[in-house]
Design a protein around this motif. Structure first.
Motif, mmCIF file in Angstrom:
data_model
loop_
_atom_site.group_PDB
_atom_site.id
_atom_site.type_symbol
_atom_site.label_atom_id
_atom_site.label_comp_id
_atom_site.label_asym_id
_atom_site.label_seq_id
_atom_site.Cartn_x
_atom_site.Cartn_y
_atom_site.Cartn_z
ATOM 1 N N TYR B 6 -4.119 -1.036 -12.278
ATOM 2 C CA TYR B 6 -3.855 -2.104 -11.315
ATOM 3 C C TYR B 6 -3.293 -3.164 -12.733
ATOM 4 C CZ TYR B 6 -7.688 -0.563 -9.061
ATOM 5 O OH TYR B 6 -8.953 0.352 -8.026
ATOM 6 N N GLU B 223 -6.739 -4.625 2.681
ATOM 7 C CA GLU B 223 -6.485 -3.624 1.931
ATOM 8 C C GLU B 223 -6.805 -2.166 3.507
ATOM 9 O OE1 GLU B 223 -9.581 -2.520 0.171
ATOM 10 O OE2 GLU B 223 -9.142 -0.668 -0.817
ATOM 11 N N ASP B 224 -6.856 -2.727 4.042
ATOM 12 C CA ASP B 224 -6.966 -1.701 5.590
ATOM 13 C C ASP B 224 -5.500 -1.393 6.810
ATOM 14 O OD1 ASP B 224 -7.756 -3.944 6.396
ATOM 15 O OD2 ASP B 224 -8.588 -2.636 8.464
ATOM 16 N N LYS B 227 -0.173 0.303 3.157
ATOM 17 C CA LYS B 227 0.056 2.225 2.872
ATOM 18 C C LYS B 227 0.068 2.249 2.237
ATOM 19 C CE LYS B 227 4.028 5.131 4.075
ATOM 20 N NZ LYS B 227 5.061 5.114 4.523
ATOM 21 N N GLU B 228 -0.592 3.372 1.099
ATOM 22 C CA GLU B 228 -0.442 3.910 0.179
ATOM 23 C C GLU B 228 0.262 3.703 -0.564
ATOM 24 O OE1 GLU B 228 -2.985 4.690 -3.170
ATOM 25 O OE2 GLU B 228 -4.204 4.785 -1.319
ATOM 26 N N ARG B 255 -5.687 -2.097 -5.115
ATOM 27 C CA ARG B 255 -5.877 -0.916 -4.830
ATOM 28 C C ARG B 255 -5.003 0.345 -4.051
ATOM 29 N NH1 ARG B 255 -12.481 -1.224 -3.740
ATOM 30 N NH2 ARG B 255 -11.912 -3.339 -3.665
ATOM 31 N N LYS B 256 -3.972 -0.011 -3.031
ATOM 32 C CA LYS B 256 -3.560 0.744 -2.901
ATOM 33 C C LYS B 256 -2.030 0.255 -3.197
ATOM 34 C CE LYS B 256 -4.792 1.505 1.489
ATOM 35 N NZ LYS B 256 -4.867 1.639 3.381
ATOM 36 N N SER B 258 1.477 0.551 -4.944
ATOM 37 C CA SER B 258 2.488 0.807 -6.071
ATOM 38 C C SER B 258 2.556 -0.535 -7.198
ATOM 39 C CB SER B 258 3.387 1.624 -6.323
ATOM 40 O OG SER B 258 3.960 1.572 -5.049
#
Lengths: 286, 286
Positions: B6, B223-224, B227-228, B255-256, B258
């Protein structure tokens, strides 16, 4: 479905332009009567490009219709930058000229950016001066580019709600796409700007409640790319073998649109009507 | 996943600002050496608002670090519009002042729009003058708003590809959202501008490769909603019981993402470093 249904979906740019011009004509008469001021537009055309000559002629005809005094400065192809700037300075200083329109493109030896910068922003009928573009971006719309303003007027005339809607603009030119996006943002649409670098254009257009397309790519937007009920403005023009095509495949897309502009007879006439409105506004502000 | 992972996703605004400031310091020394010119920034603060005083102090400290001469014009709360305009005119005319920064907000009896318009666009360190905003919109970026410019610099420093990516800007303010969108469009991103009137914000944020959020709504982005692999810039600041929160729920969103900026220590320091860069640029252009 009956042909009549499709007809009612067509945004009639000519009739809308006629309505705007009638309002401008009233405003011009009022200004003449109350302040003895006749709004004046000076057009500058350098060289003999036939398309440019035609555009200038269309604008002069519109001036005649609404009672705006039009002055034609047709300069020879050989005009120098200094001569051009001299003409602009002269027009800037004249009290009887309220709008100045520099017909583009200029011959290649001339610096069109410097010429446009030289136009007094208060007389910038086309709305392309950075000062006016900046006012537009910060939400203080004065003299703004005429084509996107025409789209906004059509949205108003047809009572299309903009706030909260997803407006997708295809094309990111300084003349259409970018000012169009700014105007839609100012009216609280959620705005997506797509262009030649966009991956998967259809993903965006398919989600558009309001779709404005100005790319110059013939029939870029097909029926399978638009949402049922979308309001669609086609700002593109492609000429092929003497025929004129828009960016939208009108005959098929009209089946899904709730409102749509044809090409020709859509956005074009509105653009000129807005130009007339700008000259009146500039004359009122002078 | 290990904490180290992270950490590597965190855009370190302080270190990036340090890098920019080091470049500015070099530029300042070069300008002193070659042209005997010391870049100068004049800040105008009207009244005693503690937050505004702190912001001005931070800017003066940055000037010290990079070798820019800083002048503090702290005017009393009772200053009239004419007095304020007089100070601006004086600073416009001085050769040793290359950047002018009018700290906002002004006391209510003053017209901040008129004051900002009075600043010479060539000395407009904040980039808010309509002329500079218009240049930005048409793709000729000179002095532009510092916070979105800081985001662009971070994208460059971290080698994030922008062209063809979907950039989503949440918030449509004149200070962040609108200029940010214009800068991303100029770099050929597909840009969506969302705001308080947007229906289904998540639909847009979830599709964003690059997400810039400037709304002032604490932890609006969860978080939801991302996009990853997204690259996320948090420009919001909310103070609550002496703690500072961003618009992004960093601890979970990281967490998602980059890459992601924290609050504080993200976009804030970059903004001031860009301001220093602007003063140097203005001094070079003078």
């Amino acid at each position: 479905m009956a042909q009549e249904n499709y007809d009612s979906r067509r945004i009639d740019g000519k009739s809308l332009a006629g309505k705007i011009e009638a309002q401008v004509r009233q405003g011009v008469e009022k200004l003449k009567g109350e302040k003895n001021v006749t709004p004046g537009l000076a057009t500058i055309l350098v060289g003999e490009d036939p398309a440019s000559r035609m555009y200038v002629r269309l604008k002069h005809k519109a001036c005649e219709r609404v009672g705006i005094h039009a002055e034609d400065r047709n300069l020879p192809e050989s005009t120098t930058q200094e001569e051009l700037l001299g003409v602009i300075r002269e027009l800037n200083s004249r009290n009887d000229v309220h709008g100045i329109l520099l017909q583009l493109p200029l011959p290649k030896h001339l610096d069109s950016k410097a010429a446009m910068l030289a136009i007094d922003p208060a007389k910038d009928a086309d709305g392309f001066h950075p000062y006016n573009m900046g006012k537009l971006l910060i939400g203080e719309e004065g003299l703004v580019p005429c084509t996107p303003k025409g789209v906004i007027r059509a949205l108003e005339e047809y009572n299309v709600e903009v706030q909260g809607k997803h407006a997708v603009v295809v094309g990111h030119s300084n003349v259409v796409g970018k000012p169009m996006a700014a105007m839609l943002i100012n009216r609280n649409a959620t705005v997506s700007v797509c262009h030649v670098f966009t991956d998967d254009l259809k993903k965006y257009t398919l989600d558009a409640d309001i779709l404005v397309v100005g790319t110059g790519v013939k029939h870029l937007i097909r029926e399978d790319m638009v949402k049922e009920g979308a309001v669609i403005f086609d700002v593109g023009i492609t000429e092929e073998n003497g025929k004129v095509y828009g960016d939208v495949d009108f005959d098929n897309v009209v089946r899904k649109a709730s409102l749509i502009t044809p090409v020709p007879g859509g956005v074009g006439p509105m653009t000129i009507a807005i130009l007339m409105e700008h000259v009146l506004t500039a004359a009122k502000n002078a």
